[in-house]
Design an enzyme around this catalytic site. Structure first.
Site, PDB file in Angstrom:
ATOM      1  CB  SER A   1      -4.103   1.206  -7.827  1.00 24.27           C
ATOM      2  OG  SER A   1      -4.282   0.126  -6.956  1.00 24.27           O
TER       3      SER A   1
ATOM      4  CG  HIS B   1      -1.783  -1.163   1.377  1.00 21.52           C
ATOM      5  ND1 HIS B   1      -1.430  -2.280   2.089  1.00 21.52           N
ATOM      6  CD2 HIS B   1      -3.011  -1.407   0.876  1.00 21.52           C
ATOM      7  CE1 HIS B   1      -2.418  -3.170   2.027  1.00 21.52           C
ATOM      8  NE2 HIS B   1      -3.387  -2.670   1.297  1.00 21.52           N
TER       9      HIS B   1
ATOM     10  N   GLY C   1       1.632  -1.830  -5.428  1.00 19.26           N
ATOM     11  CA  GLY C   1       1.045  -3.141  -5.708  1.00 19.26           C
ATOM     12  C   GLY C   1      -0.318  -3.301  -5.063  1.00 19.26           C
ATOM     13  CG  ASP C   2      -3.038  -3.728  -1.646  1.00 19.55           C
ATOM     14  OD1 ASP C   2      -4.157  -3.186  -1.652  1.00 19.55           O
ATOM     15  OD2 ASP C   2      -2.875  -4.909  -1.261  1.00 19.55           O
ATOM     16  CG  ASP C   3      -6.190  -0.396  -1.484  1.00 19.15           C
ATOM     17  OD1 ASP C   3      -6.754  -0.820  -2.506  1.00 19.15           O
ATOM     18  OD2 ASP C   3      -6.380  -0.886  -0.350  1.00 19.15           O
TER      19      ASP C   3
END
Ligand SMILES: *[C@@H]1O[C@H](CO)[C@@H](O)[C@H](O)[C@H]1NC(C)=O
Ligand SMILES: *[C@@H]1O[C@H](CO)[C@@H](O)[C@H](O)[C@H]1NC(C)=O
Ligand SMILES: *[C@@H]1O[C@H](CO)[C@@H](O)[C@H](O)[C@H]1NC(C)=O
Ligand SMILES: *[C@@H]1O[C@H](CO)[C@@H](O)[C@H](O)[C@H]1NC(C)=O
Ligand SMILES: *[C@@H]1O[C@H](CO)[C@@H](O)[C@H](O)[C@H]1NC(C)=O
Ligand SMILES: *[C@@H]1O[C@H](CO)[C@@H](O)[C@H](O)[C@H]1NC(C)=O
Length: 482
Positions: free
Chosen positions: A300, A247, A267-269
């Site tokens: 994202s 994140h 790789g996330d939010d």
């Protein structure tokens, strides 16, 4: 790891100068007249762009990392040098504070702890490399608002119970070298310890994190927790699309936070707001509130621009989100919760959101049924109320909205106005899938579900007053390298 095609990593072209502008400045300060002229010829250009930085507080004292035996070869561990430097500079806390300069070079280090009234400054050609050696990362007990079993590796840059801390630079780079950690501790495995964040500050106030390039964090990048008065500005955050749980910025039970002018492709939010997990979060009872997020650019593909929850048991309130541009994402603003969470998500305001290529524009899920253990209270229902979106343009969209409230726990006060959604070539037939929600819409295309009837002329609310953190002005600081 999947190859990125959309952006060039800005750090790849970075070169490390052998003659540092810091050395120039030191030479200039220490040298008199005649040589000064020579020095000027060599160094003026660099001087004018170096060691001048905006900050919440300037510092009276300063030192360079190399004064403490650091070696910038990218191979020697400098954990001890950071510790020695910060221990030494902490003596100035009550006398104007201190600045530690990380000069050009590749500085490998394990976890180190910050101190109060302190600035960590990365020169633009400084590359701070996170160690992949676990023994360089002490372990901490779990966060009290998240449960009792899972220990945590201390973040690369850590601080607890501090006041007045600045982490900044002229776009110097911190590389967490996360790949080793992602493989060793993948998500979903049976873990008894979580990977280190890149920067974590606990129980602290008056925090500034700005003007840095952060790449490949082992876990979330920036995690302020149980903290307040936080300014995050001008960060570029990058990690591979499929790196687990990386994140971008993760405010967790924090008050009075301002996040602005960041570019995030993790790789996330991009931004993940939380406040504790089920019975642990309810007991701890510390909300995330008074949060402004503005001028964010986010990419994202498998996650959201901004997620609120699912761990929101301490509550999330008064979040103001504006001027957001995003490309390629699973969802715009996502709210996640479940039976057992308790807490609330209320007074959320979004305006001027531009999205291109997304699965969902609006997504609220009441069925995010992961729990820390079986001790959660099935009667602890979350209160979701007052979610306002206006002035949204989204292109290449598969589903306009998925709104799942909870039976006997209707999510209320949803307001959506002035929204243009253009569908992809393969849109879902059901564009607005709504259950257990209530609210209004105005001037929204395509036509919303019956639970969100059109009410002509409605302009969804966005507060016009300012949060205390918006009044904070930065001072023009410059370093006096002794
Ligand atoms: C940093 O502080 C934490 C909390 O006091 C401690 O557990 C940890 O060992 C410290 N880290 C280092 C590298 O000294
Ligand atoms: C840090 O602050 C928290 C909350 O006030 C307190 O519970 C904890 O004991 C403090 N820790 C240290 C090391 O002072
Ligand atoms: C840092 O990088 C950002 C984004 O690329 C850029 O807008 C900003 O001007 C840079 N700042 C400095 C001090 O170089
Ligand atoms: C939209 O749906 C199509 C067809 O199922 C899929 O290939 C595409 O990846 C989806 N787009 C997004 C952004 O999820
Ligand atoms: C949506 O489209 C309408 C008609 O084209 C336009 O008047 C309106 O300004 C657009 N709204 C936004 C937020 O761009
Ligand atoms: C609508 O949402 C419900 C609840 O999540 C889901 O079960 C259903 O499959 C969805 N319908 C469509 C057509 O996507």
């Amino acid at each position: 790891m999947k190859k990125r095609v959309d952006v060039d990593y800005p750090y790849s072209s970075q070169t490390i100068n052998s003659l540092s502008d810091l050395q120039c400045k030191t030479v200039l300060i220490q040298t008199i007249s005649a040589i000064l002229i020579l020095g000027v010829a060599e160094c003026t250009v660099k001087l004018s762009s170096t060691l001048q930085y905006p900050a919440i507080n300037c510092r009276k004292h300063s030192a360079v990392l190399t004064e403490f035996g650091a070696v910038g070869d990218g191979k020697t561990s400098n954990t001890k040098a950071f510790k020695a430097a910060i221990d030494s500079l902490s003596k100035h806390a009550s006398d104007g504070g201190a600045l530690l300069i990380v000069p050009p070079g590749k500085w490998l280090t394990g976890s180190f702890n910050l101190t109060s009234h302190f600035t960590l400054f990365l020169h633009k050609d400084a590359l701070l490399l996170g160690s992949t050696d676990e023994s360089e990362f002490p372990q901490l007990p779990p966060l009290p608002s998240y449960g009792t079993t899972i220990r945590r590796f201390t973040s690369l840059i850590f601080g607890t119970n501090l006041t007045d801390v600045v982490i900044t630079g002229n776009n110097g780079t911190i590389d967490g070298q996360g790949a080793t950690w992602w493989t060793k501790y993948p998500s979903g495995g049976l873990l008894n310890v979580t990977r280190p964040c890149m920067i974590e500050l606990m129980y602290s106030n008056q925090i500034q994190i700005s003007n840095l390039i952060l790449i490949n964090s082992p876990y979330s990048f920036v995690h302020p927790v149980y903290s307040s008065d936080i300014l995050i500005q001008g960060l570029t955050i990058l990690a591979p699309i499929d790196s687990p749980n990386t994140h971008g910025i993760q405010p967790d039970s924090c008050t009075n936070t301002r996040i602005e002018d960041c570019f995030i492709e993790p790789g996330d939010d991009c931004i993940f707001v939380k406040s504790g997990y089920d019975q642990y979060g309810i007991r701890f009872g510390m909300p995330s509130k008074q949060l402004v997020i503005r001028r964010l650019t986010c990419i994202s593909p498998d996650n959201a621009i901004i997620s609120l929850g699912s761990e929101m048991s301490g509550g999330i309130q008064d979040v103001r989100i504006e001027d957001i541009t995003a490309f390629n994402m699973e969802a715009g603003l996502r709210i996640k919760t479940a039976i057992g969470r308790g807490g609330f998500v209320k007074d959320i305001y979004v305006r001027r959101l531009t999205m291109k290529t997304t699965k969902y524009v609006f997504w609220i899920s009441g069925d995010y049924n992961k729990h820390p253990d079986n001790g959660f209270d099935p009667k602890a229902l979350p209160e979701i109320h007052g979610i306002n979106y206006r002035d949204v343009v989204a292109e290449n969209v598969n589903v306009s909205a998925k709104f799942d409230g909870i039976t006997n726990d209707v999510f209320t006060g949803i307001c959506i106005s002035n929204v243009n959604i253009t569908l992809s070539q393969t849109p879902k037939a059901l564009q607005w899938n709504c259950s257990n929600i209530a609210g209004v819409t105005s001037n929204v295309t395509p036509k919303p579900c019956n639970l969100l009837p059109e009410q002509k002329g409605v302009v969804c609310h966005f507060p016009e007053d300012k949060l205390p953190i918006e009044h904070v002005q930065l001072k023009a600081c410059s370093a006096t390298t002794a």
